[in-house]
Design a protein around this motif. Structure first.
Motif, PDB file in Angstrom:
ATOM      1  N   UNK A 219      39.418   6.549  55.901  1.00 44.59           N
ATOM      2  CA  UNK A 219      40.764   6.785  55.798  1.00 44.59           C
ATOM      3  C   UNK A 219      41.471   7.595  54.595  1.00 44.59           C
ATOM      4  N   UNK A 220      42.616   7.475  54.217  1.00 44.37           N
ATOM      5  CA  UNK A 220      43.152   8.171  53.343  1.00 44.37           C
ATOM      6  C   UNK A 220      44.171   7.268  52.423  1.00 44.37           C
ATOM      7  N   UNK A 221      44.774   7.817  51.135  1.00 40.41           N
ATOM      8  CA  UNK A 221      45.516   7.021  50.131  1.00 40.41           C
ATOM      9  C   UNK A 221      46.865   7.189  50.659  1.00 40.41           C
ATOM     10  N   UNK A 222      47.774   6.306  50.491  1.00 47.13           N
ATOM     11  CA  UNK A 222      49.240   6.494  50.468  1.00 47.13           C
ATOM     12  C   UNK A 222      49.604   7.521  49.846  1.00 47.13           C
ATOM     13  N   UNK A 223      50.590   8.393  50.251  1.00 49.38           N
ATOM     14  CA  UNK A 223      51.163   9.592  49.548  1.00 49.38           C
ATOM     15  C   UNK A 223      52.620   9.504  49.483  1.00 49.38           C
TER      16      UNK A 223
ATOM     17  N   UNK B  64      40.567   2.931  52.449  1.00 54.71           N
ATOM     18  CA  UNK B  64      41.125   3.343  51.321  1.00 54.71           C
ATOM     19  C   UNK B  64      42.848   3.155  51.377  1.00 54.71           C
ATOM     20  N   UNK B  65      43.223   3.214  52.671  1.00 55.62           N
ATOM     21  CA  UNK B  65      44.844   3.042  52.585  1.00 55.62           C
ATOM     22  C   UNK B  65      45.103   1.742  52.603  1.00 55.62           C
ATOM     23  N   UNK B  66      44.196   0.673  53.459  1.00 64.29           N
ATOM     24  CA  UNK B  66      44.346  -0.831  53.552  1.00 64.29           C
ATOM     25  C   UNK B  66      44.332  -1.357  52.133  1.00 64.29           C
ATOM     26  N   UNK B  67      42.999  -1.141  51.488  1.00 60.58           N
ATOM     27  CA  UNK B  67      42.934  -1.602  50.258  1.00 60.58           C
ATOM     28  C   UNK B  67      43.359  -1.119  49.138  1.00 60.58           C
ATOM     29  N   UNK B  68      44.165   0.125  49.300  1.00 57.27           N
ATOM     30  CA  UNK B  68      44.786   0.848  48.242  1.00 57.27           C
ATOM     31  C   UNK B  68      43.984   1.242  47.107  1.00 57.27           C
ATOM     32  N   UNK B  69      42.744   1.924  47.611  1.00 59.50           N
ATOM     33  CA  UNK B  69      41.754   2.399  46.578  1.00 59.50           C
ATOM     34  C   UNK B  69      42.033   3.721  46.143  1.00 59.50           C
ATOM     35  N   UNK B  70      41.750   3.717  44.760  1.00 59.30           N
ATOM     36  CA  UNK B  70      41.570   5.139  44.282  1.00 59.30           C
ATOM     37  C   UNK B  70      40.576   5.958  44.700  1.00 59.30           C
ATOM     38  N   UNK B  71      40.322   7.220  44.225  1.00 58.63           N
ATOM     39  CA  UNK B  71      39.308   8.129  44.805  1.00 58.63           C
ATOM     40  C   UNK B  71      38.040   7.566  44.007  1.00 58.63           C
ATOM     41  N   UNK B  72      38.226   7.159  42.706  1.00 56.10           N
ATOM     42  CA  UNK B  72      37.048   6.749  42.143  1.00 56.10           C
ATOM     43  C   UNK B  72      36.347   5.267  42.779  1.00 56.10           C
ATOM     44  N   UNK B  73      37.437   4.252  43.201  1.00 58.13           N
ATOM     45  CA  UNK B  73      36.904   3.160  43.957  1.00 58.13           C
ATOM     46  C   UNK B  73      36.280   3.488  45.370  1.00 58.13           C
ATOM     47  N   UNK B  74      36.860   4.703  45.829  1.00 60.41           N
ATOM     48  CA  UNK B  74      36.201   4.939  47.237  1.00 60.41           C
ATOM     49  C   UNK B  74      34.988   5.610  46.925  1.00 60.41           C
ATOM     50  N   UNK B  75      34.818   6.200  45.664  1.00 60.80           N
ATOM     51  CA  UNK B  75      33.390   6.721  45.677  1.00 60.80           C
ATOM     52  C   UNK B  75      32.443   5.688  45.205  1.00 60.80           C
TER      53      UNK B  75
END
Length: 536
Positions: free
Chosen positions: A71-75, A89-100
């Motif tokens: 998915x993707x982040x909230x923008x 990523x969107x449901x858990x509101x993850x940063x790019x670092x957390x997603x990595x």
């Protein structure tokens, strides 16, 4: 008098040594193991089953990276209008670092558990260990679908790596055991072909299920697909891996000794003992049990250190893994940064699809071709090193030349040829890992090879290439510098051609076991009567 005879028989070393008299072929009874196996079980079916399992492992890696699941982040715009994110990523509101971190969390479990499963294979049937690993994998992927925040899904991703560790450490030795002599590398090639095709299939599966239903259903679907194989690993009569004898007699012997010791101790204290004496005796017994467990732990640790010393003493294995590390350093960064570099250099509109398509086609044909060619010219360690050095050198030239081209079509043509050559190394490099060491060390060799190429290869390569790009800000130069490391891999493997390499596939691996007893543990699936008998 009878008790003295029994005692002397139990303590006599000769009584413990099994005596087997070789039988003529016409006197030999049918193999019990052959009778216990279902009639449909054959080496080819084992290969197909392991290929499907391997593909499911790598489908999971593609799923977690697919847009439909990740998915993707909230923008939010400058005017304050926000668009909700999607996927994990969107449901858990993850940063790019957390997603990595999430995408590589399985590596933690994989790296920690691989050596453990390799060592356990010496005391537990390896086929049962695969069943345990697949069960953990099934539970973990289902758990990913039930995760409720970043930490819960991260823990489940680590468990996915634990489950995968047993399979990658033990599946290749089983395939190598049962493959026809003239097709060993081709079978390994078919097995490792599932890596690029599985990842690509995961992209498609994750996108379709994630966008059509929900990202959680993608993980639940994986768990359902793997569940039959996990159950199968426990229900089927376990296969024996070459170089490992069944540990059941040893376990019975240990249990018998403990029972006898307990019986003697109880008989000594049975007459006229007080309650306090009995309680003290039980305490001493528990302390003895703890001591036995601690001694077993020390024995396993000593065995691991001894095996690691033997493994690192094999120059052929070390050279092979060093080249594999340099190779995986490049391939790992390609898979992560390739689409972004291609889009920046050649302004591709569909860079993901382009790189994915090239990887699928070249990965399948290249991996199969490497195995078939090695079998065709005779499967030896020296020939494997020749293919490794030659294919990686030519592949480096084509890939390096591709990034020098300003034309998109010129880049695609040269890069496709380069990847075809680069992927041809997959079967030969694993063939060397299996045949350069004693049979009893093969699970450990596969485990340590996997650990090494990840720790020193693809795990650090992506961040390092990112740092390089931040400094020079030129994707073409970054890609050329990265590709040049393939020449280092080729040079390391070329050095292996000149090493004195001995194929250890048929070496005796369990010291102290009589030759005729070792022959009873041959891993052939069809029947033991076809196995060559070792002469005493």
């Amino acid at each position: 008098m009878g008790e003295e005879v029994k005692s002397s028989a139990a303590t006599s070393p000769q009584a413990e040594m099994p005596i087997a008299i070789p039988l003529r072929d016409d006197d030999r009874e049918p193999s019990p193991r052959a009778e216990e196996h279902p009639s449909w079980f054959s080496p080819k079916r084992l290969l197909v089953m392991f290929c499907v399992i391997n593909m499911l492992n790598y489908v999971d890696r593609g799923v977690i990276a697919s847009n439909g699941v990740n998915g993707s982040q909230k923008t939010c715009t400058e005017s304050g209008v926000c668009v909700a994110g999607g996927g994990i990523q969107g449901d858990f509101d993850l940063s790019n670092f957390e997603d990595g971190v999430l995408s590589s969390a399985f590596m933690v479990g994989l790296l920690v558990a691989s050596p453990i499963f390799a060592i356990l294979a010496k005391s537990v049937n390896p086929f049962r260990l695969i069943g345990v690993g697949l069960s953990v994998w099934t539970f973990a992927t289902a758990g990913c679908g039930c995760a409720f925040d970043f930490w819960s899904i991260t823990i489940f991703r680590m468990l996915v790596g634990v489950g995968e560790a047993s399979f990658i450490s033990l599946a290749a030795p089983f395939i190598d055991d049962n493959a026809p002599i003239s097709q060993k590398t081709a079978w390994l090639g078919a097995f490792y072909m599932c890596i690029p095709s599985g990842i690509a299939l995961g992209y498609v599966y994750g996108g379709v299920v994630g966008n059509g239903l929900h990202w959680r259903y993608a993980f639940w679907g994986e768990a359902l697909l793997m569940l039959p194989f996990a159950i199968f690993g426990f229900l089927i009569q376990p296969l024996q891996l070459k170089g490992f004898s069944s540990s059941k007699p040893n376990k019975e012997k240990v249990l018998g000794e403990i029972d006898v010791a307990d019986g003697e101790q109880n008989s000594k204290h049975a007459a006229s003992v007080s309650y306090d004496d009995t309680r003290r005796t039980n305490t001493e017994s528990r302390n003895c049990s703890c001591s036995v467990i601690f001694q077993k732990f020390l024995a396993q640790n000593s065995r691991f250190l001894r095996d690691m010393k033997l493994l690192l003493g094999e120059k052929v294995f070390v050279i092979n893994v060093l080249g594999y590390i340099a190779y995986n350093f490049v391939i790992g960064a390609y898979s992560y940064w390739g689409p972004k570099a291609g889009q920046a250099i050649y302004h591709m509109n569909n860079a993901d699809l382009m790189f994915g398509g090239i990887t699928i086609v070249c990965g399948i044909f290249g991996t199969l071709a490497g195995g078939f060619i090695l079998d065709r010219i005779q499967s030896t360690i020296s020939n494997a090193f020749k293919i490794l050095s030659g294919a990686s050198f030519l592949g480096a030239i084509f890939c390096f030349g591709a990034f020098c081209f300003k034309s998109l079509y010129g880049f695609i043509t040269l890069f496709a040829v380069g990847e075809l050559l680069v992927f041809a190394t997959q079967a030969p490099v694993n063939y060397v890992c299996l045949h350069a060491v004693n049979p009893s060390l093969r699970p450990l060799s596969m485990a340590m090879s996997t650990v090494s190429i990840h720790i020193f290869g693809d795990v650090p390569s992506s961040p390092l290439v990112g740092v390089l790009q931040d400094h020079i800000n030129n994707w073409r130069f970054s890609a050329l510098i990265l590709t040049s490391i393939l020449f280092i891999a080729s040079a390391i493997w070329f050095a292996g051609v000149f090493l004195h390499a001995v194929d250890r596939f048929d070496e005796d691996s369990e010291h102290g076991v009589p030759p005729i007893q070792r022959s009873n543990h041959t891993p052939l699936l069809d029947n033991n009567a076809e196995a060559p008998q070792e002469s005493a």
